[in-house]
Design a protein around this motif. Structure first.
Motif, PDB file in Angstrom:
ATOM      1  N   ASN A  31     -31.405  63.043  38.963  1.00  0.00           N
ATOM      2  CA  ASN A  31     -32.808  62.747  38.671  1.00  0.00           C
ATOM      3  C   ASN A  31     -33.246  61.469  39.362  1.00  0.00           C
ATOM      4  OD1 ASN A  31     -33.453  64.874  36.745  1.00  0.00           O
ATOM      5  ND2 ASN A  31     -32.043  63.839  35.366  1.00  0.00           N
ATOM      6  N   TYR A  33     -36.948  59.161  39.961  1.00  0.00           N
ATOM      7  CA  TYR A  33     -38.332  58.993  39.534  1.00  0.00           C
ATOM      8  C   TYR A  33     -39.000  57.889  40.347  1.00  0.00           C
ATOM      9  CZ  TYR A  33     -35.880  60.853  35.420  1.00  0.00           C
ATOM     10  OH  TYR A  33     -35.084  61.578  34.577  1.00  0.00           O
ATOM     11  N   TYR A  35     -42.324  55.276  39.884  1.00  0.00           N
ATOM     12  CA  TYR A  35     -43.331  54.717  38.993  1.00  0.00           C
ATOM     13  C   TYR A  35     -44.093  53.639  39.769  1.00  0.00           C
ATOM     14  CZ  TYR A  35     -40.793  56.678  34.942  1.00  0.00           C
ATOM     15  OH  TYR A  35     -40.193  57.521  34.038  1.00  0.00           O
ATOM     16  N   ILE A  43     -46.762  50.309  33.464  1.00  0.00           N
ATOM     17  CA  ILE A  43     -45.983  51.039  34.465  1.00  0.00           C
ATOM     18  C   ILE A  43     -46.311  52.516  34.302  1.00  0.00           C
ATOM     19  CG2 ILE A  43     -43.663  51.613  35.257  1.00  0.00           C
ATOM     20  CD1 ILE A  43     -42.735  48.931  33.968  1.00  0.00           C
ATOM     21  N   PHE A  45     -45.984  56.591  35.571  1.00  0.00           N
ATOM     22  CA  PHE A  45     -45.172  57.609  36.210  1.00  0.00           C
ATOM     23  C   PHE A  45     -45.915  58.212  37.392  1.00  0.00           C
ATOM     24  CE2 PHE A  45     -42.352  61.204  36.502  1.00  0.00           C
ATOM     25  CZ  PHE A  45     -43.162  62.303  36.752  1.00  0.00           C
ATOM     26  N   ASP A  56     -41.815  67.298  38.716  1.00  0.00           N
ATOM     27  CA  ASP A  56     -43.093  66.929  38.101  1.00  0.00           C
ATOM     28  C   ASP A  56     -43.753  65.905  39.004  1.00  0.00           C
ATOM     29  OD1 ASP A  56     -44.032  65.516  34.809  1.00  0.00           O
ATOM     30  OD2 ASP A  56     -45.215  65.991  36.572  1.00  0.00           O
ATOM     31  N   PHE A  91     -41.766  51.190  41.567  1.00  0.00           N
ATOM     32  CA  PHE A  91     -40.398  51.230  41.053  1.00  0.00           C
ATOM     33  C   PHE A  91     -39.810  52.618  41.227  1.00  0.00           C
ATOM     34  CE2 PHE A  91     -40.168  47.120  39.186  1.00  0.00           C
ATOM     35  CZ  PHE A  91     -41.403  46.842  38.611  1.00  0.00           C
ATOM     36  N   ARG A  97     -28.353  64.173  34.807  1.00  0.00           N
ATOM     37  CA  ARG A  97     -28.918  65.252  33.988  1.00  0.00           C
ATOM     38  C   ARG A  97     -28.500  65.053  32.535  1.00  0.00           C
ATOM     39  NH1 ARG A  97     -29.500  71.029  36.896  1.00  0.00           N
ATOM     40  NH2 ARG A  97     -29.597  70.311  39.047  1.00  0.00           N
ATOM     41  N   GLY A  98     -29.454  65.147  31.644  1.00  0.00           N
ATOM     42  CA  GLY A  98     -29.160  65.017  30.222  1.00  0.00           C
ATOM     43  C   GLY A  98     -29.068  63.585  29.730  1.00  0.00           C
ATOM     44  N   GLU A 100     -30.529  60.055  28.740  1.00  0.00           N
ATOM     45  CA  GLU A 100     -31.839  59.623  28.284  1.00  0.00           C
ATOM     46  C   GLU A 100     -32.334  58.388  29.031  1.00  0.00           C
ATOM     47  OE1 GLU A 100     -32.358  62.461  24.989  1.00  0.00           O
ATOM     48  OE2 GLU A 100     -33.612  61.285  26.347  1.00  0.00           O
ATOM     49  N   THR A 101     -31.436  57.464  29.286  1.00  0.00           N
ATOM     50  CA  THR A 101     -31.850  56.195  29.886  1.00  0.00           C
ATOM     51  C   THR A 101     -32.105  56.363  31.373  1.00  0.00           C
ATOM     52  OG1 THR A 101     -30.493  55.013  28.285  1.00  0.00           O
ATOM     53  CG2 THR A 101     -31.161  53.801  30.266  1.00  0.00           C
ATOM     54  N   GLN A 102     -33.195  55.785  31.844  1.00  0.00           N
ATOM     55  CA  GLN A 102     -33.475  55.729  33.277  1.00  0.00           C
ATOM     56  C   GLN A 102     -33.159  54.321  33.762  1.00  0.00           C
ATOM     57  OE1 GLN A 102     -37.413  57.202  34.215  1.00  0.00           O
ATOM     58  NE2 GLN A 102     -37.172  58.947  32.837  1.00  0.00           N
ATOM     59  N   TYR A 103     -32.516  54.250  34.911  1.00  0.00           N
ATOM     60  CA  TYR A 103     -32.099  52.961  35.491  1.00  0.00           C
ATOM     61  C   TYR A 103     -33.020  52.631  36.651  1.00  0.00           C
ATOM     62  CZ  TYR A 103     -28.056  53.812  32.591  1.00  0.00           C
ATOM     63  OH  TYR A 103     -27.250  54.060  31.514  1.00  0.00           O
ATOM     64  N   PHE A 104     -33.638  51.475  36.563  1.00  0.00           N
ATOM     65  CA  PHE A 104     -34.674  51.103  37.516  1.00  0.00           C
ATOM     66  C   PHE A 104     -34.152  50.221  38.637  1.00  0.00           C
ATOM     67  CE2 PHE A 104     -38.853  52.429  35.899  1.00  0.00           C
ATOM     68  CZ  PHE A 104     -38.470  52.977  34.696  1.00  0.00           C
ATOM     69  N   GLY A 105     -34.764  50.381  39.809  1.00  0.00           N
ATOM     70  CA  GLY A 105     -34.524  49.475  40.908  1.00  0.00           C
ATOM     71  C   GLY A 105     -35.407  48.243  40.780  1.00  0.00           C
TER      72      GLY A 105
END
Lengths: 113, 112
Positions: A31, A33, A35, A43, A45, A56, A91, A97-98, A100-105
């Motif tokens: 995954n 993303y 933003y 912030i 999406f 999406d 960002f 997959r699966g 929950e936490t998204q790790y940002f640059g």
């Protein structure tokens, strides 16, 4: 494990020019993303890739923005032609997959003059 | 129309005291909630999260409380430390939709 990396860290361009932002997710993260944070706002999406497929893209502001993730590894976000209102911090985030936490640059700070 | 609101743009507390950051949301379909911390010129860093099936989650000095009936989320930091000074973002997601919806953030300043 290396984190999410983004390039460039800063970009200053003139209205009407083209800019391409790059994001390298954490290795193994399907995954990805994008933003954006416009000054003083939340912030927001932009879009979500699963591997190379756009899952999406409901947050993409208009057709001046084009995101790609060829090969399902790194992603690019191109703005063409750039407008003043595109200024902000872009960002990228990733996760498995699966997860929950998204790790940002660290973000790319874009200024359109 | 903002679905996630952090009504306090800033908060200042003394070192050692409790910091309480608040977040309200409007969409009852949100079922997962996260707090991120952000230092200047860096990206948001995940801090703690909670699922809608719980009303409390603790991790060391950080506790998140969820009140579903009030659609209210809070983050408690105790004791607060100067290194906690940062912008804190509340974020939510809905079901299988991965996108996060963020609040505008609260700038926490912890004074020595």
């Amino acid at each position: 494990e290396a984190g999410v990396t983004q390039f460039p860290s800063h970009s200053v361009i003139e209205k009407g020019q083209t800019v391409t932002l790059r994001c390298d997710p954490i290795s193994g993260h399907d995954n990805l993303y994008w933003y954006r944070r416009v000054m003083g706002k939340e912030i927001k999406f932009l879009l979500h890739f699963v591997k190379e497929s756009k899952q999406d893209e409901s947050g993409m502001p208009n057709n001046r923005f084009l995101a790609e993730r060829t090969g399902g590894t790194y992603s690019t976000l191109k703005v063409q032609p750039a407008e003043l209102e595109d200024s902000g911090v872009y960002f990228c985030a990733s996760n498995r997959r699966g997860q929950e936490t998204q790790y940002f640059g660290p973000g790319t700070r874009l200024l359109v003059l | 129309d903002q679905q996630v609101k952090q009504n306090s743009p800033s908060l200042s507390v003394q070192e050692g005291r409790i910091s309480i950051l608040n977040c309200d949301y409007t969409n009852s379909m949100f079922d997962y909630f996260l707090w991120y911390k952000k230092y200047p010129a860096e990206g948001p860093t995940f801090l703690i999260s909670i699922s809608s099936i719980k009303d409390k989650n603790e991790d060391g000095r950080f506790t998140v409380f969820l009140n579903k009936s009030a659609k209210h989320l809070s983050l408690h930091i105790v004791p607060s430390q100067p290194g906690d000074s940062a912008v804190y973002f509340c974020a939510t997601r809905e079901g299988s939709n991965y996108k996060l919806t963020f609040g505008k953030g609260t700038l926490l300043t912890v004074n020595p």
